[in-house]
Design an enzyme around this catalytic site. Structure first.
Site, mmCIF file in Angstrom:
data_model
loop_
_atom_site.group_PDB
_atom_site.id
_atom_site.type_symbol
_atom_site.label_atom_id
_atom_site.label_comp_id
_atom_site.label_asym_id
_atom_site.label_seq_id
_atom_site.Cartn_x
_atom_site.Cartn_y
_atom_site.Cartn_z
ATOM 1 N N GLY A 268 116.382 57.587 11.342
ATOM 2 C CA GLY A 268 115.026 56.625 10.974
ATOM 3 C C GLY A 268 115.091 55.460 12.075
ATOM 4 C CB VAL A 269 112.515 53.790 13.427
ATOM 5 C CG1 VAL A 269 111.770 51.715 14.375
ATOM 6 C CG2 VAL A 269 111.673 54.552 14.244
ATOM 7 N N GLY A 270 114.785 51.751 12.718
ATOM 8 C CA GLY A 270 114.932 49.538 12.227
ATOM 9 C C GLY A 270 116.816 49.760 11.893
ATOM 10 C CG ASN A 271 119.027 45.633 11.671
ATOM 11 O OD1 ASN A 271 119.011 45.131 12.443
ATOM 12 N ND2 ASN A 271 119.506 44.777 10.339
ATOM 13 C CD GLU A 293 110.947 61.850 12.753
ATOM 14 O OE1 GLU A 293 110.325 62.020 11.760
ATOM 15 O OE2 GLU A 293 111.378 60.554 11.957
ATOM 16 N N GLY A 387 108.711 61.508 8.713
ATOM 17 C CA GLY A 387 109.177 62.347 9.070
ATOM 18 C C GLY A 387 110.808 62.898 8.417
ATOM 19 C CE LYS A 407 108.911 41.022 -1.877
ATOM 20 N NZ LYS A 407 108.771 40.237 -1.183
#
Length: 504
Positions: A268-271, A293, A387, A407
């Site tokens: 997936g997308v991200g850090n 993807e 996806g 948080k």
């Protein structure tokens, strides 16, 4: 190519974005290009939003239904949302204004698997597609389109739409010619045939999108970059999560369940995803492949260093630095990156055939392995399932990754029961936090609960989860998946009331 619009008839239909927006009617269903902030139309949606606001200023509502590949950018989703111009949106979004309107109940949103969008459109589940607004890098002499930095559902929109508006973006590099693979062999049931792709580097289609020139009602020229937000630096928590997963891969290699080349990677997308990809390079892996993807910055690193030999995707998702690197060495990357339609990049049959290793983020997981990847407290959508479900249900390994808390510790990402289920316990192989990794394969619900609590929960919440589980074992009527129904969502209720899941 010495010019961007090679078809004489379509060159005669060039107009301004404002003029093109005048051709769009209220109530239309519009398929727009775009996937994770790449390859979306930049000018027509903004001009349409201006027209909507002017029309609404006279008391006339003006809304349309918007279908895309995935998330787009402020020029599209943000502009139309601020104009109160979207009646329904699918399948994935990330714009703050759009999200706020969805969660306030001011517009409808359909969160569906990305692999389902094209086929549902073909099945007629979304009704008639009135218009396609597609960004292209160039129009060829025969009217076909050189795609831009994403493919997404563009093939389907062009095939099904009654009318087409093309944005030709001069910012998109012509050197991408040859990078795309558009497959036209899909069919409707009961006439489907196997898709002839058996390796991530197989090319089974055409380099261009077919487009009927008679459908095209406007061509708009632009020169504007994709949304290219910088990625946050990889932090220590992400590195620890990546380290646990890389160690797990090594264990699987030692057990003979994976080869040293692993299996095609999806991330997936991200850090965290970038941290895992970086960890593969630091861990000495080589000869890997990706069937995923999006192409992120770290994937360029792996391709450049030979860790990954080929990457198949449907879109780019690069930072400004990543874009500069891609453009500087585009000849190299063009030979190693294949951009496909998302109905192929996310196709369940292909994901299962290739045996992809799926690595995706999540909002929370419960002690039995159910995963929520889309909602806060069960009611407020964040982005969408995207996806992740396509790969989780069908991959060789389904790994979900998250920090153990959020948080500043007020939220535990491991809870007694998830507040919304996107991926059931049946589709989840591995959970990973910075605390450790829980391998859930072959375990019963009670066994899963023990390893999730022991290996993934934050020390602050671990005793609370253990207490819940032990009391549920003794008090619930069913011992297969023990729950205290009166308490199962109490942590979420406490957070909504006090801003903290921890009891006072």
């Amino acid at each position: 190519m010495d010019k961007r619009i090679g078809h004489a008839g379509l060159a005669s239909r060039v107009m301004t974005a404002a003029q093109a927006a005048e051709l769009i009617d209220p109530g239309m269903t519009i398929g727009m290009s775009g996937f994770t902030g790449a390859g979306y139309p930049k000018a027509v949606p903004k001009a349409l939003a201006d027209r909507m606001m002017a029309t609404q200023g006279h008391g006339d509502p003006f809304r349309v239904r918007v279908l895309t590949g995935a998330s787009t950018a402020p020029e599209l989703d943000g502009a139309l949302a601020r104009a109160d111009g979207i009646d329904m949106r699918l399948p994935y979004q990330s714009d703050p204004e759009l999200r706020a309107r969805i969660n306030r109940g001011e517009m409808d949103y359909l969160d569906i698997h990305l692999s389902h969008v094209a086929q549902y459109a073909w099945f007629g589940f979304f009704g008639k597609l009135d218009l396609a607004v597609i960004e292209a890098t160039a129009i060829l002499p025969d009217g076909s389109l050189l795609p831009s930095s994403s493919v997404g559902n563009n093939k389907t929109w062009l095939d099904l739409a009654d009318k087409v508006i093309i944005e030709v973006n001069h910012w998109q590099p012509l050197e991408m010619d040859g990078m795309h693979d558009i497959y036209y062999g899909t069919a409707l049931p009961p006439h489907r045939r196997p898709i002839p792709l058996i390796k991530p580097d197989d090319r089974i289609g055409e380099p261009y999108l077919r487009c009927d020139p008679d459908k095209v009602i406007a061509v708009v020229e632009t020169h504007a970059p994709d949304r290219n937000s910088a990625f946050a630096p990889i932090d220590e928590t992400s590195k620890r999560i990546a380290g646990h997963l890389i160690e797990f891969f090594r264990h699987e290699i030692a057990k003979g369940r994976l080869s040293p080349q692993l299996l095609p990677l999806q991330s997936g997308v991200g850090n965290i995803a970038n941290a895992v990809l970086a960890g593969l390079q630091e861990g000495g892996f080589s000869g890997l492949t990706a069937y995923t993807e999006v192409i992120q910055d770290c994937m360029l690193d792996l391709l450049a260093n030979g860790v990954v030999s080929v990457a198949s995707a449907t879109s780019f998702s690069l930072s400004p630095v990543g874009i500069e690197r891609f453009l500087a060495d585009i000849e190299f990357f063009r030979k190693r990156i294949i951009l496909r339609t998302q109905e192929i990049s996310n196709h369940p049959e292909l994901v299962r055939r290739l045996g992809c290793i799926a690595m995706n983020g999540m909002v929370e997981a419960d002690i039995y392995g159910n995963v929520n990847s889309t909602h806060v407290a069960g009611t407020s959508i964040i982005n969408g399932i995207g996806g992740s479900g396509d790969f989780a249900r069908n991959g060789f390994l389904s790994c979900f990754l998250t920090p153990s808390t959020a948080k500043n510790g007020a939220i535990s990402c491991l809870v007694p029961m998830v507040s919304h289920v996107d991926h059931t316990e049946h589709d989840v192989s591995v959970l990973v936090t910075e605390q450790g990794l829980a391998d859930l394969r072959g375990l019963s619900p009670r066994q899963r609960a023990k390893v999730v609590i022991e290996h993934c929960a934050h020390p602050t919440y671990r005793p609370l989860l253990q207490d819940y589980f032990e009391r549920a074992l003794h008090s619930s009527r069913g011992k297969h998946t023990p729950h205290l129904l009166a308490e199962a969502l109490a942590w979420h209720e406490r957070f909504l009331e006090t801003g903290d899941m921890r009891p006072k």
